[in-house]
Design an enzyme around this catalytic site. Structure first.
Site, PDB file in Angstrom:
ATOM      1  N   ASP A   9       0.860  -1.178   0.000  1.00 52.23           N
ATOM      2  CA  ASP A   9       0.000   0.000   0.000  1.00 52.23           C
ATOM      3  C   ASP A   9       0.902   1.235   0.000  1.00 52.23           C
ATOM      4  OD1 ASP A   9      -2.341   1.674   0.517  1.00 52.23           O
ATOM      5  OD2 ASP A   9      -1.528   1.842   2.539  1.00 52.23           O
ATOM      6  N   ALA A  11       0.012   5.307   1.264  1.00 53.18           N
ATOM      7  CA  ALA A  11      -0.074   6.138   2.480  1.00 53.18           C
ATOM      8  C   ALA A  11      -0.284   5.290   3.736  1.00 53.18           C
ATOM      9  CB  ALA A  11      -1.198   7.150   2.340  1.00 53.18           C
ATOM     10  N   LYS A  50     -11.459   6.988  -2.605  1.00 51.28           N
ATOM     11  CA  LYS A  50     -11.879   8.127  -1.794  1.00 51.28           C
ATOM     12  C   LYS A  50     -13.375   8.443  -1.895  1.00 51.28           C
ATOM     13  CE  LYS A  50      -7.835   8.194  -0.217  1.00 51.28           C
ATOM     14  NZ  LYS A  50      -7.713   7.043   0.665  1.00 51.28           N
ATOM     15  N   ASP A 184      -1.912  -1.019   5.776  1.00 47.85           N
ATOM     16  CA  ASP A 184      -2.076  -0.433   7.113  1.00 47.85           C
ATOM     17  C   ASP A 184      -3.532  -0.212   7.487  1.00 47.85           C
ATOM     18  OD1 ASP A 184      -2.244   1.758   5.161  1.00 47.85           O
ATOM     19  OD2 ASP A 184      -2.311   3.059   6.917  1.00 47.85           O
TER      20      ASP A 184
END
Length: 273
Positions: A9, A11, A50, A184
């Site tokens: 991944d 960010a 998003k 994460d």
């Protein structure tokens, strides 16, 4: 049978310690329509495309009720689009500041490449967004062999498996059991499970932890142990096969997975799935 590829991944995993770039913007756009969000709410859908993230926020019972109370109606697709239209330019304006690789990323990637592994990447960012991050990261010396965004797979981002499959295709990875996914967020684990690859959660720098590097350094050993245990438990419950404290722990976990593969163990034989 050995691990041949690692899909990372962006960010919160390889760059943007604590995954703060999108968090700030989500909070701002909801504040503007008079609905303050908690940090926990903002981070729950993290890792999704998003627009999907905005929709997930609006679907949360508390936020849905707040919207209903404020506007006297339920939210619509148009509301999601309008919030997304506010979100995108603001995020774009700050993304170039969030390309610095997290601790141990550069050294770990170099080591894995020396071992012959291919490095792919997936994200919740669009191609336009990720291009900015990738360019900034490259200036620091981090560049995966290939990356895929949701809009390159018909907006079927996480938890769908298609970004992983597209990486596998482009990198020539033959078997899903020879691929690990490191992320994460819960949606990273779901993406890995959907694709039938090994799922690895990372603690430090993660959105799940949600702390800055300075805040992590200020934790007492006892607090740090407790937090690592809590985050690890949440990853395992979400279908992770392993959890690493930071990127320096990845090569050892890959070795352990290679041993599991030698014992004919496959990722989808996992009890949490």
């Amino acid at each position: 049978m050995r691990i041949e590829g690692v899909i990372l991944d962006w960010a919160g995993t390889t760059v943007d310690y604590g995954c703060f770039a999108p968090v700030q913007v989500f909070i701002h756009i909801f504040e503007e329509i008079g609905i303050p969000l908690t940090m926990e709410e903002v981070r729950a859908p993290m890792g999704q495309l998003k627009r999907d993230h905005i929709q997930s926020l609006l679907q949360m019972p508390r936020i849905e009720a707040a919207f209903q109370k404020k506007f006297g109606r339920s939210y619509t697709e148009t509301d999601i689009d309008e919030l997304h239209e506010r979100f995108e330019p603001r995020l774009m304006a700050i993304l170039s500041e969030f390309g610095k690789p997290n601790p141990y990323v550069l050294e770990t990637i170099e080591l894995l490449r020396q071992q012959g592994l291919k490095i792919g990447a997936t994200t919740g960012y669009t191609t336009t967004m990720l291009s900015i991050v990738a360019k900034a990261a490259k200036e620091y010396g981090y560049e995966p062999d290939h990356w895929v965004t949701p809009d390159l797979v018909m907006d079927k981002g996480r938890p769908y498996p298609y970004m992983i499959y597209e990486n596998m295709k482009q990198l020539g990875l033959r078997h899903h059991a020879q691929v690990v996914k490191v992320g994460d967020t819960i949606s990273d684990m779901q993406e890995a499970n959907s694709a039938g690859v090994w799922a690895i959660g990372i603690v430090k720098g993660s959105s799940m932890l949600g702390l800055t590097e300075a805040e992590v350094q200020q934790l007492s050993p006892e607090e740090e142990r407790q937090i690592i245990a809590d985050v690890s438990k949440r990853y395992m419950e979400a279908g992770a096969h392993a959890v690493i404290e930071d990127m320096a722990g990845l090569p050892a976990v890959i070795e352990q997975i290679n041993e599991r593969l030698m014992n004919k163990e496959l990722p989808y034989g996992h009890p949490h799935q």
